[in-house]
Design an enzyme around this catalytic site. Structure first.
Site, PDB file in Angstrom:
ATOM      1  N   TYR A 278      29.656  -4.996   8.732  1.00  0.00           N
ATOM      2  CA  TYR A 278      28.611  -4.076   8.323  1.00  0.00           C
ATOM      3  C   TYR A 278      27.596  -3.741   8.961  1.00  0.00           C
ATOM      4  CZ  TYR A 278      24.822  -3.015   4.279  1.00  0.00           C
ATOM      5  OH  TYR A 278      23.930  -2.474   3.894  1.00  0.00           O
TER       6      TYR A 278
ATOM      7  N   THR B  97      25.234  10.979  -2.405  1.00  0.00           N
ATOM      8  CA  THR B  97      26.694  10.621  -2.772  1.00  0.00           C
ATOM      9  C   THR B  97      25.941   9.077  -3.605  1.00  0.00           C
ATOM     10  OG1 THR B  97      26.543   9.460  -0.206  1.00  0.00           O
ATOM     11  CG2 THR B  97      27.448  11.777  -0.933  1.00  0.00           C
TER      12      THR B  97
ATOM     13  N   GLY C 285      14.854  -0.051   2.660  1.00  0.00           N
ATOM     14  CA  GLY C 285      14.477  -2.072   2.874  1.00  0.00           C
ATOM     15  C   GLY C 285      15.299  -3.058   1.893  1.00  0.00           C
TER      16      GLY C 285
ATOM     17  N   LYS D 152       0.609  -1.370   0.216  1.00  0.00           N
ATOM     18  CA  LYS D 152      -0.333   0.229   0.178  1.00  0.00           C
ATOM     19  C   LYS D 152       1.260   1.463   0.100  1.00  0.00           C
ATOM     20  CE  LYS D 152      -4.100  -2.156   1.897  1.00  0.00           C
ATOM     21  NZ  LYS D 152      -4.487  -1.888   3.512  1.00  0.00           N
TER      22      LYS D 152
END
Length: 331
Positions: free
Chosen positions: A203, A27, A236, A7
């Site tokens: 990371y 960047t 995401g 949605k």
């Protein structure tokens, strides 16, 4: 995940305001999320600096944008800015080039990042995830701050700094940021520096640095009463070329292939943070916060990411190291 976008509450065509006269830097904008972020901002009138290392790739990206969106051709809205974030000297030089050319800077989007890669030190002697994802952006942003602050004093100003992090910030390998040795920690036992677990921890640590940098920068700007909004974001699970070609565990690659969103969808939360009228209307609500698609406040949510003492330590250590290295001979 795909269901996050089922949605669509945020539509850049509808929700990005007129940006004519505004100056923006993105960047890592020659590909992926950054490419689509730059595209949308330019389509809405902004002059966009594509800050990245390769002239060839930047030129190709600009040509592609002008081909797919003919309205951008010959408008001088897309400009390459040479920037190698692994080098503090390059980061400072790139920012100084902007200071020399522009009298305003409205939006800075620190999008570029090194992913889940092998252990390596930069020319400055800094672990590359830390060098690119944190130190380079720190120097770049700090050097641009005077122009951002001056722009914020204008009557029409809505200055924002967006830092693209990741939900990996919740699983760092270390939260010791008191020295360069701490930051260069391989986060794996000797001989296992390049094991996937160590790569993922490094990371995650660099992405935690992004969140802490955003909150501490916001705190410092608020202390100075500088009208600048700083937001960190998670884009995401995005099926970018970089992610799909990186040596990741098969199950991560499969998940991203099956459920990952497009780079344009991945750019949505950055665009929301950078341009949304909702953020302007409720600025205090969004200052220093961490957003997930499409602009939902979701943190900072872990003990480490909410620790003001840790954020201060990271800032002070980074400042000390970068000042020392920048004071040395140029590379």
């Amino acid at each position: 995940m795909g269901f996050l976008f089922s949605k669509q509450a945020y539509d850049p065509n509808r929700d990005i305001p007129d940006l004519i006269g505004k100056v923006v830097i993105v960047t890592g904008s020659n590909t992926g999320i950054g490419f689509r972020t730059a595209e949308q901002l330019a389509l809405h009138g902004a002059k966009v600096y594509l800050a990245c290392r390769s002239k060839a790739k930047a030129t190709a990206a600009i040509a592609e944008l002008e081909k797919t969106s003919p309205s951008l051709k010959d408008q001088n809205r897309l400009v390459w800015l040479p920037l190698d974030l692994s080098s503090m000297h390059s980061a400072k030089k790139a920012a100084e080039e902007v200071l020399a050319k522009e009298d305003r800077l409205d939006i800075l989007i620190n999008n570029a990042a090194r992913g889940v890669e092998k252990y390596e030190l930069s020319k400055n002697g800094v672990e590359l995830n830390v060098a690119i994802n944190h130190f380079g952006h720190f120097v770049f942003t700090q050097t641009l701050l005077p122009l951002l602050k001056e722009t914020a004093k204008r009557r029409d100003a809505d200055v924002r700094i967006v830092i693209v992090s990741s939900n990996s910030y919740t699983t760092p390998g270390t939260t010791k940021f008191g020295s360069l040795e701490d930051m260069n920690d391989p986060q794996g036992t000797p001989g296992n520096e390049n094991a996937m677990s160590a790569r993922l921890r490094r990371y995650g640590t660099s992405k935690l640095m992004n969140v802490l940098f955003a909150t501490e920068l916001q705190r410092r700007l608020d202390t100075e009463n500088a009208a600048i909004t700083v937001i960190s974001v998670h884009p995401g699970s995005v099926a970018t070329e970089t992610v799909l070609t990186t040596d990741l565990p098969w199950y991560i690659t499969l998940f991203v292939t099956l459920f990952g969103v497009t780079p344009l969808q991945g750019a949505m939360t950055s665009l929301f943070a950078a341009t949304s009228a909702q953020v302007a209307a409720e600025r205090e609500k969004y200052k220093g916060k961490y957003l997930v698609p499409y602009g939902k406040i979701a943190g900072p949510a872990t003990a480490a990411s909410k620790d003001p003492a840790l954020a201060k330590t990271l800032w002070e250590t980074t400042e000390r190291i970068t000042t020392g290295l920048l004071g040395s001979a140029s590379e």
